[in-house]
Design an enzyme around this catalytic site. Sequence first.
Site, PDB file in Angstrom:
ATOM      1  N   GLU A 103      -3.034  -9.103  -1.968  1.00  0.00           N
ATOM      2  CA  GLU A 103      -3.189  -8.008  -2.922  1.00  0.00           C
ATOM      3  C   GLU A 103      -1.960  -7.103  -2.857  1.00  0.00           C
ATOM      4  O   GLU A 103      -1.731  -6.426  -1.852  1.00  0.00           O
ATOM      5  CB  GLU A 103      -4.441  -7.173  -2.611  1.00  0.00           C
ATOM      6  CG  GLU A 103      -4.596  -5.980  -3.551  1.00  0.00           C
ATOM      7  CD  GLU A 103      -5.694  -5.013  -3.124  1.00  0.00           C
ATOM      8  OE1 GLU A 103      -5.623  -3.842  -3.535  1.00  0.00           O
ATOM      9  OE2 GLU A 103      -6.602  -5.419  -2.373  1.00  0.00           O
TER      10      GLU A 103
ATOM     11  N   ARG B 241       1.871   0.543  -6.106  1.00  0.00           N
ATOM     12  CA  ARG B 241       2.195   1.877  -5.597  1.00  0.00           C
ATOM     13  C   ARG B 241       3.686   2.074  -5.382  1.00  0.00           C
ATOM     14  O   ARG B 241       4.100   3.113  -4.877  1.00  0.00           O
ATOM     15  CB  ARG B 241       1.458   2.120  -4.269  1.00  0.00           C
ATOM     16  CG  ARG B 241      -0.060   2.049  -4.374  1.00  0.00           C
ATOM     17  CD  ARG B 241      -0.714   2.318  -3.037  1.00  0.00           C
ATOM     18  NE  ARG B 241      -2.115   1.918  -3.027  1.00  0.00           N
ATOM     19  CZ  ARG B 241      -2.880   1.937  -1.949  1.00  0.00           C
ATOM     20  NH1 ARG B 241      -2.374   2.315  -0.778  1.00  0.00           N
ATOM     21  NH2 ARG B 241      -4.150   1.562  -2.011  1.00  0.00           N
TER      22      ARG B 241
ATOM     23  N   THR C 119      -4.779  -1.474  -7.152  1.00  0.00           N
ATOM     24  CA  THR C 119      -4.611  -0.131  -7.703  1.00  0.00           C
ATOM     25  C   THR C 119      -4.466  -0.173  -9.222  1.00  0.00           C
ATOM     26  O   THR C 119      -3.670   0.567  -9.805  1.00  0.00           O
ATOM     27  CB  THR C 119      -3.412   0.610  -7.067  1.00  0.00           C
ATOM     28  OG1 THR C 119      -3.251   0.213  -5.709  1.00  0.00           O
ATOM     29  CG2 THR C 119      -3.654   2.115  -7.087  1.00  0.00           C
TER      30      THR C 119
ATOM     31  N   LYS D 266     -15.609  -4.519  -4.799  1.00  0.00           N
ATOM     32  CA  LYS D 266     -14.865  -3.902  -3.709  1.00  0.00           C
ATOM     33  C   LYS D 266     -15.648  -2.676  -3.255  1.00  0.00           C
ATOM     34  O   LYS D 266     -16.141  -1.907  -4.081  1.00  0.00           O
ATOM     35  CB  LYS D 266     -13.476  -3.489  -4.204  1.00  0.00           C
ATOM     36  CG  LYS D 266     -12.647  -2.688  -3.217  1.00  0.00           C
ATOM     37  CD  LYS D 266     -11.294  -2.337  -3.837  1.00  0.00           C
ATOM     38  CE  LYS D 266     -10.441  -1.504  -2.901  1.00  0.00           C
ATOM     39  NZ  LYS D 266      -9.092  -1.233  -3.470  1.00  0.00           N
TER      40      LYS D 266
END
Length: 215
Positions: free
Chosen positions: A49, A53, A76, A136
Amino acid sequence: MSITPQAASARNREICQLAPIIPVLVVHDVSHARPLAEALVRGGLPVLEVTLRTPVALDVIREMAKVEGGVVGAGTLVTPDDVAAAVNAGAQFGVSPGATDLLLDTCEDIGLPLLAGAASASEAMRLLERGYDMLKFFPAEASGGVPTLKAVGAPLPQISFCPTGGVSPSNAASYLSLPNVVCAGGSWVAPSDLVNSGQWGKIEALARAASQLGL
């Protein structure tokens, strides 16, 4: 090609079953992307993953997507633009800290399996109502950790989770022992000091140890 919530959950469940730990990666240098992915895959953690960011995150996904045996996703994801950019970069799945109707609609329309985040029973039930049963759990430790997931599992046994956020070598096995946990997300397998210094052998060793958790 669009995807249904049910198909998205089924695909993400398959992905989550590939290894007990999904490395959550924050990569600042594109040149680190391929050797990092190769080290993690060699160590037995094929699902990666890459969090959006850093300014180079999409380029990192492009590079990691070239690594044989790897399954690369984008973390994200918050906006429709994030989803489109992730798919264009080669992401095979998406991860979000939460879920909005707009984000879910976009992922379904564009065909990206989304591992949507939930931190409460109500959030999990809302996603289940839409057709998502692989979620999640975030932020895991801040939301009550193992006791919360265990408690949620009693009335909602049909929902499975990938807890992320505060998961570490000291508590990962406890999470993985729960029947409603398929895998967990963690950043400890790729610490920034080892990545920045190119110590791929040590990262491979951390991955190999993590790949044995829960067995």
